[in-house]
Design a protein around this motif. Structure first.
Motif, PDB file in Angstrom:
ATOM      1  N   TYR A 202       0.744  -1.209   0.073  1.00  0.00           N
ATOM      2  CA  TYR A 202       0.008   0.090   0.005  1.00  0.00           C
ATOM      3  C   TYR A 202       1.095   1.444  -0.032  1.00  0.00           C
ATOM      4  O   TYR A 202       0.814   2.372  -0.789  1.00  0.00           O
ATOM      5  CB  TYR A 202      -0.765  -0.086   1.201  1.00  0.00           C
ATOM      6  N   THR A 206       1.084   4.366  -3.086  1.00  0.00           N
ATOM      7  CA  THR A 206       0.400   5.501  -2.392  1.00  0.00           C
ATOM      8  C   THR A 206       1.313   6.787  -2.010  1.00  0.00           C
ATOM      9  O   THR A 206       0.883   7.640  -2.551  1.00  0.00           O
ATOM     10  CB  THR A 206      -0.628   5.176  -1.399  1.00  0.00           C
ATOM     11  N   LEU A 356      -5.590   1.933  -6.910  1.00  0.00           N
ATOM     12  CA  LEU A 356      -5.259   2.528  -5.798  1.00  0.00           C
ATOM     13  C   LEU A 356      -6.438   3.527  -5.361  1.00  0.00           C
ATOM     14  O   LEU A 356      -7.027   4.102  -6.357  1.00  0.00           O
ATOM     15  CB  LEU A 356      -4.272   3.560  -6.277  1.00  0.00           C
ATOM     16  N   PRO A 357      -6.545   4.074  -3.925  1.00  0.00           N
ATOM     17  CA  PRO A 357      -7.726   4.739  -3.639  1.00  0.00           C
ATOM     18  C   PRO A 357      -6.919   6.228  -3.791  1.00  0.00           C
ATOM     19  O   PRO A 357      -7.217   6.981  -2.583  1.00  0.00           O
ATOM     20  CB  PRO A 357      -7.713   4.417  -1.909  1.00  0.00           C
ATOM     21  N   PRO A 359      -7.785  10.106  -4.643  1.00  0.00           N
ATOM     22  CA  PRO A 359      -8.846  10.711  -4.879  1.00  0.00           C
ATOM     23  C   PRO A 359      -8.698  11.255  -6.273  1.00  0.00           C
ATOM     24  O   PRO A 359      -7.938  12.077  -6.631  1.00  0.00           O
ATOM     25  CB  PRO A 359      -8.956  11.683  -4.060  1.00  0.00           C
ATOM     26  N   GLY A 415     -13.625  12.008   3.818  1.00  0.00           N
ATOM     27  CA  GLY A 415     -13.007  10.761   3.238  1.00  0.00           C
ATOM     28  C   GLY A 415     -11.710  11.444   2.330  1.00  0.00           C
ATOM     29  O   GLY A 415     -11.410  12.553   2.594  1.00  0.00           O
ATOM     30  N   ASN A 416     -11.173  10.751   1.699  1.00  0.00           N
ATOM     31  CA  ASN A 416      -9.974  11.339   0.827  1.00  0.00           C
ATOM     32  C   ASN A 416     -10.445  12.255  -0.096  1.00  0.00           C
ATOM     33  O   ASN A 416     -11.746  12.331  -0.607  1.00  0.00           O
ATOM     34  CB  ASN A 416      -9.550   9.840  -0.059  1.00  0.00           C
ATOM     35  N   VAL A 496      -4.762  11.101   1.543  1.00  0.00           N
ATOM     36  CA  VAL A 496      -5.210   9.776   1.331  1.00  0.00           C
ATOM     37  C   VAL A 496      -5.082   9.239   2.763  1.00  0.00           C
ATOM     38  O   VAL A 496      -3.789   9.072   3.545  1.00  0.00           O
ATOM     39  CB  VAL A 496      -4.270   8.991   0.605  1.00  0.00           C
ATOM     40  N   THR A 552     -11.936  17.359  -5.345  1.00  0.00           N
ATOM     41  CA  THR A 552     -12.916  16.181  -5.213  1.00  0.00           C
ATOM     42  C   THR A 552     -14.432  16.526  -4.861  1.00  0.00           C
ATOM     43  O   THR A 552     -14.692  17.322  -3.900  1.00  0.00           O
ATOM     44  CB  THR A 552     -12.431  15.321  -3.873  1.00  0.00           C
TER      45      THR A 552
END
Length: 790
Positions: A202, A206, A356-357, A359, A415-416, A496, A552
């Motif tokens: 991770y 990231t 990948l998370p 944004p 959140g992200n 993130v 975002t």
């Protein structure tokens, strides 16, 4: 569907070498296959691979910066690696027993690895300590479960904490953090710690200041404009980690459009002295607006370990091309470490991790709220029109330490999240007046926060307060030069999880992470993200302008603007193909690749509607030079052309000097073979200022080109004058080429000579008539004979 989910099991050996890797290597060494055999000989000749090696430790405490017992630790870790490999290659128990003795002694004695730079040594020596331990554990019958338990405890209690001593995700810039991740990843594999390994995966994917995202589209890594040694260090660390993960079935090589291939090719390209204009880039240590490095770097045997791994990963496994790495491999030595990763085929498979998370952002034209924080007066505000935000704000300052007075135009995000903006202009209410982007945990003055801004005086400024920052808050507070003559540049902030990252960019896509901080508990679900202006002259409003603002959860209502041309295009000379990579353009939805027959000539479209930032042109003829440009397109229109680059694809010739018999004028076949072992790490060392070196192919070949690589020795011993000759019977010789006054500018310098009138011969000879001045010896590393093959 029911049933029990599959339980993940870590493979041993696999940190990074697998049992199949070791078996193939042993078979090649046993067969005397080159260059594996000559590289193995280098290993076997190393004093730390001998049964007579005297252990330098152990010690309870080791430290780096300040150094304490560091060199004994290093020597013994290398000995563990060397002796464990000698065990496997020879199957002589004594080597394994010696390696175990050293490893268990350290594991039973050392209780602390401290110092400011502990993680650097652990990354540098992760392969040695973990790789050696993994070989013993997995292949030596004398190894016990009790031994494994002792080593696991040592790794968990001593080495893993020292690999990340500054807290979760708090790593030094670029190569420093990459070294830490490599250590943590390999140690987790040995310890069967799936949770720790997943965390490393991770972080590697990231963390934009140390991992794969610490790069741009053309393959520059964060340290690539620092110096070539640290450039290679970052590349090697990320590649070693990727290789270990591949052995565990995890493919991060495919991340970001095969980013490690791009990084390896860029490194090889610049150090093969191919003209290359760098883009601004950097790290949390420094932001570089130009290339200050020395190209042509040949350290670490030319980067042999990492480039060998990258070649295996992409060319052998994935069927892609790596032209500049292939070019470098023609002269790179194969040493006692790199041969462990050298392959001639590889059909293994691995699976890319989930997406990948990271944004995403879209444009915003309304929905911002406004706040004046820290007593900023008079009240500021913000207006939007025609794709631009004009933000007015007062306030004393936000740069130094706890100062927190400004106008904030913001949006709450759960959140992200991320925000991007180009600062178009900063009103000069003070040279220190700033305009930029901010993330904060609340609207209270003094809340934990991060911001990236451009100052009226023309530099970028950044600050992270009440966040955990590697090196402390002063390290996270910097003024940085930018690649712009005016106070106009792109800035970005991203959240993130509990990590906030600040970025700079000249174009909105080439983002360099220059500031990173961690929000410690309590970590809020909702953060406040927006545009910030501080006049640094309270009671006076500063009016600054932003364009290309994206956030975002934005409304997407801004009009499309014709994208800028891609800032850089790189073309590579493949075989029947020209791989192309370019830096993406902000707002582009597709690209068109164009090609010309000569520089500045009329172009034809090779491909359109390309949605990524790479393309391989396969409609080429080997031996023809092509000139490329790329344009970027969206709904508003098409950009101008990118800078051009050219490439001449070529089908590589094959070195046919294999499987035959070598000899020289001293009738010393053993010495002569060193010039034909496909390994510039060895050398033909001849007593005399003249002499010949020949090769009997055992059959005829039409050699069209030959190469000479200078030895890693004194310049005067290089050959200067010679004839290149061919023979059908080994007695009557025909001179095919004559050279005089040849000078090899560097050690391990490859020089190529084309034969004007080639013909088929069984024997080929280099008849040296003079060297470059040494009165006793003449030497060279390799003598290659190249012929065209299908």
């Amino acid at each position: 569907m029911g049933g029990t989910p599959a339980v993940r099991v870590i493979k041993h050996p696999g940190a990074p070498l697998t049992l199949s890797d070791l078996q193939t290597l042993k078979a090649y060494v046993d067969q005397g296959k080159e260059p594996w055999k000559s590289a193995y000989n280098q290993l076997a000749n190393d004093g730390k691979a001998h049964l007579t090696y005297g252990m330098a430790g152990p010690f309870a405490k080791v430290s780096r910066a300040p150094d304490a017992n560091l060199w004994p630790w290093r020597k013994d870790m290398v000995a563990i690696w060397n002796l464990s490999r000698m065990w496997y290659f020879t199957q002589d128990d004594r080597y394994a027993k010696k390696a175990r003795e050293i490893l268990i002694a350290w594991a039973s004695t050392q209780t602390e690895f401290s110092g400011r730079e502990s993680m650097l040594d652990l990354g540098d020596y992760a392969l040695q300590v973990v790789g050696g331990a993994d070989i013993l554990r997995s292949t030596w019958p004398g190894w016990t479960e009790a031994d494994t338990a002792i080593v696991k405890k040592y790794f968990k209690d001593v080495l893993m904490p020292a690999s990340n001593p500054y807290g979760e995700s708090s790593f030094g810039a670029a190569n420093k953090g990459a070294l830490a991740l490599t250590a943590l990843g390999l140690l987790a594999i040995y310890n069967d710690d799936i949770e720790a390994l997943d965390k490393v995966v991770y972080q590697a994917r990231t963390l934009a200041h140390i991992g794969l995202r610490n790069s741009n589209d053309i393959g520059m890594l964060g340290d690539y404009l620092r110096d070539q040694g640290h450039s290679y260090g970052q590349l090697k660390s990320l590649t070693m980690l990727a290789e270990a993960l591949w052995s565990q079935g995890i493919d991060i090589y495919s991340d970001l459009d095969n980013r490690l291939l791009a990084a390896g090719e860029y490194f090889a390209r610049v150090n093969e002295l191919v003209p290359t204009v760098a883009l601004p880039f950097g790290t949390t240590d420094a932001y570089y607006t130009s290339d200050r490095t020395g190209h042509g770097w040949n350290g670490a045997n030319g980067g042999s370990v990492a480039l060998t791994q990258i070649y295996g990963a992409y060319v052998l496994r994935k069927g892609l091309q790596a032209p500049f790495i292939a070019q470098r491999r023609l002269w790179m030595p194969v040493d006692g470490d790199s041969f462990m990763f050298l392959k001639d085929s590889d059909t293994t498979k691995a699976t890319p991790p989930p997406a990948l998370p990271i944004p995403s952002t879209t444009s915003i034209t309304s929905g911002f709220s406004n706040a004046d924080i820290g007593g900023a007066a008079p009240a500021g505000g913000a207006t939007y029109a025609d794709g631009k935000w004009i933000v007015q704000g007062a306030g004393n300052d936000i740069f130094w330490r706890t100062q927190d007075a400004f106008h904030f135009t913001y949006k709450a995000i759960t959140g992200n999240g991320a925000i991007i903006a180009k600062v178009e202009s900063v009103q000069n209410t003070s040279p220190a007046a700033v305009a930029g982007v901010m993330i904060r945990t609340s609207l209270e003055q003094g809340a934990p926060r991060a911001w990236m801004a451009i100052a009226s005086r023309g530099n970028a400024e950044q600050n992270m307060q009440k966040l955990a920052v590697y090196g402390g808050s002063n390290y996270g507070t910097k003024a940085l030069g930018i690649a712009s003559a005016t106070p106009s540049y792109w800035v970005k902030l991203e959240r993130v999880g509990n990590i906030i990252t600040g970025y700079l960019s000249p174009d909105g896509t080439n983002w360099a992470a220059t500031d990173v901080g961690r929000i410690d508990a309590p970590v809020p679900d909702t953060i406040y993200v927006g545009l910030v202006v501080s006049s640094v002259a309270n009671n006076t409003l500063n009016s600054s302008t932003f364009s290309n603002v994206q956030i975002t959860g934005g409304d997407g209502g801004a009009p499309s603007v014709i994208p800028a041309a891609p800032a850089m295009l790189l073309a590579s000379p493949g075989d029947g193909a020209v791989p192309l990579r370019w830096q993406a353009s902000f707002g582009a939805t597709s690209y068109t690749v164009k090609r010309a027959a000569f520089s500045g000539g009329p172009t034809t479209t090779v491909a359109s509607g390309v949605t990524g930032s790479s393309y391989t042109d396969k409609s080429v003829i080997n031996g023809t030079t092509y000139y490329y440009t790329v344009t970027a397109t969206n709904a508003a229109g098409t950009s101008d052309n990118s800078p051009a680059d050219s490439a001449t694809p070529e089908h590589p010739m094959v070195n046919v000097a294999t499987g035959g018999a070598a000899n020289d004028s001293a009738n010393n076949p053993t010495n002569a073979r060193s010039a034909f072992d496909q390994n510039s790490g060895t050398e033909w060392f001849h007593t005399g200022v003249s002499g010949w070196l020949q090769y009997d192919l055992g059959h005829t070949e039409r050699v069209q080109r030959y190469t000479v690589i200078s030895a890693n020795d004194r310049d005067p011993r290089d050959p200067k004058d010679w004839q290149f000759q061919g023979s059908t019977d080994g007695s009557t010789w025909t001179t095919l080429d004559t050279q005089s006054n040849q000078v090899f500018a560097t050690r391990l310098k490859l020089k190529t000579y084309t034969i004007a009138n080639p013909a088929s011969y069984r024997y080929y000879r280099l008849n040296i008539t003079a060297n470059n001045g040494d009165s006793t010896f003449t030497d060279l590393a390799e003598f290659g004979l190249f012929a065209s093959k299908p």
